[in-house]
Design a protein around this motif. Structure first.
Motif, PDB file in Angstrom:
ATOM      1  N   SER B  62      -4.331   2.120 -66.170  1.00  9.95           N
ATOM      2  CA  SER B  62      -3.178   2.961 -66.492  1.00  9.95           C
ATOM      3  C   SER B  62      -3.434   4.434 -66.173  1.00  9.95           C
ATOM      4  N   LEU B  63      -4.653   4.775 -65.754  1.00 10.64           N
ATOM      5  CA  LEU B  63      -4.985   6.180 -65.520  1.00 10.64           C
ATOM      6  C   LEU B  63      -4.564   6.620 -64.123  1.00 10.64           C
ATOM      7  N   THR B  64      -4.208   7.888 -64.000  1.00  8.22           N
ATOM      8  CA  THR B  64      -4.023   8.462 -62.661  1.00  8.22           C
ATOM      9  C   THR B  64      -5.403   8.640 -62.031  1.00  8.22           C
ATOM     10  N   ASP B  65      -5.428   8.944 -60.745  1.00 10.22           N
ATOM     11  CA  ASP B  65      -6.723   9.153 -60.074  1.00 10.22           C
ATOM     12  C   ASP B  65      -7.489  10.308 -60.710  1.00 10.22           C
ATOM     13  N   GLU B  66      -6.753  11.346 -61.079  1.00  8.60           N
ATOM     14  CA  GLU B  66      -7.414  12.522 -61.678  1.00  8.60           C
ATOM     15  C   GLU B  66      -7.971  12.181 -63.056  1.00  8.60           C
ATOM     16  N   GLU B  67      -7.200  11.411 -63.817  1.00  7.32           N
ATOM     17  CA  GLU B  67      -7.672  11.000 -65.146  1.00  7.32           C
ATOM     18  C   GLU B  67      -8.897  10.107 -65.022  1.00  7.32           C
ATOM     19  N   LEU B  68      -8.868   9.215 -64.057  1.00  6.48           N
ATOM     20  CA  LEU B  68     -10.016   8.322 -63.854  1.00  6.48           C
ATOM     21  C   LEU B  68     -11.258   9.137 -63.517  1.00  6.48           C
ATOM     22  N   ASP B  69     -11.078  10.108 -62.630  1.00  6.46           N
ATOM     23  CA  ASP B  69     -12.195  10.990 -62.261  1.00  6.46           C
ATOM     24  C   ASP B  69     -12.816  11.633 -63.488  1.00  6.46           C
ATOM     25  N   ARG B  70     -11.944  12.138 -64.364  1.00  9.77           N
ATOM     26  CA  ARG B  70     -12.432  12.869 -65.562  1.00  9.77           C
ATOM     27  C   ARG B  70     -13.169  11.916 -66.493  1.00  9.77           C
ATOM     28  N   VAL B  71     -12.575  10.764 -66.718  1.00 10.88           N
ATOM     29  CA  VAL B  71     -13.186   9.773 -67.614  1.00 10.88           C
ATOM     30  C   VAL B  71     -14.511   9.291 -67.028  1.00 10.88           C
ATOM     31  N   TRP B  72     -14.520   9.070 -65.755  1.00 13.64           N
ATOM     32  CA  TRP B  72     -15.714   8.583 -65.050  1.00 13.64           C
ATOM     33  C   TRP B  72     -16.855   9.587 -65.175  1.00 13.64           C
ATOM     34  N   MET B  73     -16.557  10.850 -64.878  1.00 11.08           N
ATOM     35  CA  MET B  73     -17.586  11.902 -64.963  1.00 11.08           C
ATOM     36  C   MET B  73     -18.084  12.026 -66.393  1.00 11.08           C
ATOM     37  N   SER B  74     -17.160  11.971 -67.327  1.00 11.55           N
ATOM     38  CA  SER B  74     -17.545  12.104 -68.726  1.00 11.55           C
ATOM     39  C   SER B  74     -18.470  10.956 -69.129  1.00 11.55           C
ATOM     40  N   TRP B  75     -18.138   9.751 -68.693  1.00 10.87           N
ATOM     41  CA  TRP B  75     -18.981   8.594 -68.997  1.00 10.87           C
ATOM     42  C   TRP B  75     -20.367   8.771 -68.388  1.00 10.87           C
ATOM     43  N   LEU B  76     -20.425   9.216 -67.123  1.00 12.22           N
ATOM     44  CA  LEU B  76     -21.718   9.396 -66.461  1.00 12.22           C
ATOM     45  C   LEU B  76     -22.563  10.436 -67.208  1.00 12.22           C
ATOM     46  N   GLU B  77     -21.893  11.508 -67.650  1.00 11.79           N
ATOM     47  CA  GLU B  77     -22.619  12.548 -68.380  1.00 11.79           C
ATOM     48  C   GLU B  77     -23.200  11.993 -69.675  1.00 11.79           C
ATOM     49  N   GLN B  78     -22.395  11.243 -70.400  1.00  6.48           N
ATOM     50  CA  GLN B  78     -22.886  10.688 -71.663  1.00  6.48           C
ATOM     51  C   GLN B  78     -23.985   9.651 -71.431  1.00  6.48           C
ATOM     52  N   ALA B  79     -23.893   8.936 -70.322  1.00  7.92           N
ATOM     53  CA  ALA B  79     -24.883   7.887 -70.043  1.00  7.92           C
ATOM     54  C   ALA B  79     -26.265   8.452 -69.736  1.00  7.92           C
ATOM     55  N   GLN B  80     -26.337   9.761 -69.483  1.00  9.89           N
ATOM     56  CA  GLN B  80     -27.648  10.361 -69.206  1.00  9.89           C
ATOM     57  C   GLN B  80     -28.589  10.252 -70.411  1.00  9.89           C
ATOM     58  N   ALA B  81     -28.005  10.010 -71.575  1.00 13.81           N
ATOM     59  CA  ALA B  81     -28.803   9.923 -72.811  1.00 13.81           C
ATOM     60  C   ALA B  81     -29.856   8.816 -72.748  1.00 13.81           C
ATOM     61  N   THR B  82     -29.644   7.818 -71.897  1.00  7.72           N
ATOM     62  CA  THR B  82     -30.587   6.696 -71.830  1.00  7.72           C
ATOM     63  C   THR B  82     -31.534   6.799 -70.634  1.00  7.72           C
ATOM     64  N   ASN B  83     -31.563   7.954 -69.982  1.00  5.24           N
ATOM     65  CA  ASN B  83     -32.388   8.084 -68.776  1.00  5.24           C
ATOM     66  C   ASN B  83     -33.872   7.828 -69.024  1.00  5.24           C
TER      67      ASN B  83
END
Lengths: 267, 102
Positions: B62-83
């Protein structure tokens, strides 16, 4: 331009010609299913220009090699994988590459390249991604389950579905297909015994696929043992080198230590 | 389906003459046609559906391309916690983890 590093890398890898198709977890995102992976995975063209170009792009990001095969056609053609990594805007970016993706035969790979030509962001389609996701990880089977639901072709749904309930519905609508496709997917035979039997058959099928992938990885890792033992020295030698120089050093050290292919593999 | 019955099923379908699946089809059809009406475990009877991914996951559609980009980047940033935890692991390719393997 997307801010996403994996899309940006895909764009750069494909500057001038199609060389790289986004696969793995980032392809799952582009299918709008879920975000569940922080690494990038690409299927690369198996030619020297493509590999040189990818190294050149990664040089711009200060990438370094992780343990694996060099980005060299001799190893990639043997099914090996290459792995590099760099830091970008607070992210650890991992880039993983193959030219011979598992469970896709030569014709499927040729078809994949034809289908992705001229796309802005080429990524693996649902049917091929199902095959790639038949790994040893439980979570990948959930992705297969949802990918199957997105398929419009009944045959493909029946061959890919992970849901006993969905399959029972499909069986009610397409009984002949269940019978004919059971030749390719014997678990379908359990439809005749009801949902619980089919669920057990799907579970057993998933376990077989997981074990098969574990065996595949074990075979590669066994052959890579001498290379793994040399790796700390190799990594020390490459430390601080620009990626192109590191690549040359790694290739020299890998020759003779990492076979180009598994023993007994067809030429 | 047990491993033995699976193997039997594969052997049965692979035998010469099984190109004509009529006997198997005849065995299946009465069961398959009755599934929707009489099998209480079949989907549609109790409305249950196998869940693979969460609704939040699937809502990416249901997300626009821009919304997906934002959610995706945010997820990647948070996922750094398990590096640190996964620094030796591989998520793709033919390796499971970095050496040493012993």
């Amino acid at each position: 331009m997307s801010a996403n590093i994996y899309l940006e890398l895909t764009r750069q890898f494909n500057g001038g010609r199609l060389r790289a198709i986004l696969s793995g977890g980032q392809a799952v995102v582009l299918h709008r299913l879920a975000i569940m992976s922080k690494d990038g995975d690409w299927i690369l063209r198996e030619d020297e220009e493509a590999l040189r170009h990818v190294v050149s792009v990664l040089a711009g990001y200060g990438a370094h090699y992780r343990f694996g095969a060099p980005l060299d056609i001799r190893w990639l053609a043997g099914g090996w994988s290459s792995h590099l990594e760099f830091a970008w805007k607070g992210l650890r970016v991992r880039t993983d590459f193959v030219t011979r993706p598992p469970r896709l035969d030569g014709d499927a790979v040729k078809r994949l390249w034809r289908e992705q030509e001229h796309r802005e962001f080429p990524f693996v389609g649902a049917k091929d991604l199902v095959e790639l996701k038949k790994t040893n990880r439980e979570k990948d089977y959930a992705v297969i389950g949802e990918l199957a639901r997105r398929m419009s072709d009944a045959d493909e749904q029946i061959l890919c579905s992970r849901s006993a309930r969905d399959l029972m519905e499909l069986a009610a609508t397409h009984p002949d297909k269940i019978v004919s496709l059971a030749r390719r997917r014997p678990a379908l035979l359990a439809v005749r015994d009801g949902v619980e039997a089919l669920e057990a058959a799907l579970d057993a099928e998933r376990r077989r696929l997981m074990h098969a992938n574990e065996e595949r990885l074990a075979a590669y890792m066994a052959v890579a043992e001498p290379w793994s033992q040399a790796w700390s020295d190799v990594a020390r030698e490459m430390d601080g080198m620009a990626i192109r120089d590191a690549h040359d050093a790694m290739v020299k050290r890998a020759e003779g230590r990492l076979p180009f292919a598994l023993p007994g593999a067809p030429a | 389906m047990s491993s033995n019955s699976h193997d039997d099923a594969v052997r049965r379908l692979s035998q010469p003459g099984m190109a004509d699946l009529l006997p198997v089809r005849q065995a299946f059809l009465p069961v398959i046609r009755n599934v929707g009406g009489h099998n209480a475990n079949c989907c549609g009877m109790n409305g249950m559906r196998d869940e693979f991914l969460s609704e939040e996951d699937l809502d990416l559609k249901s997300l626009t391309d821009e919304e997906l980009d934002r959610v995706w980047m945010s997820w990647l940033e948070q996922a750094q916690a398990t590096n640190e935890e996964d620094r030796r692991e591989y998520s793709h390719g033919v390796f499971l983890r970095e050496p040493p393997w012993a």
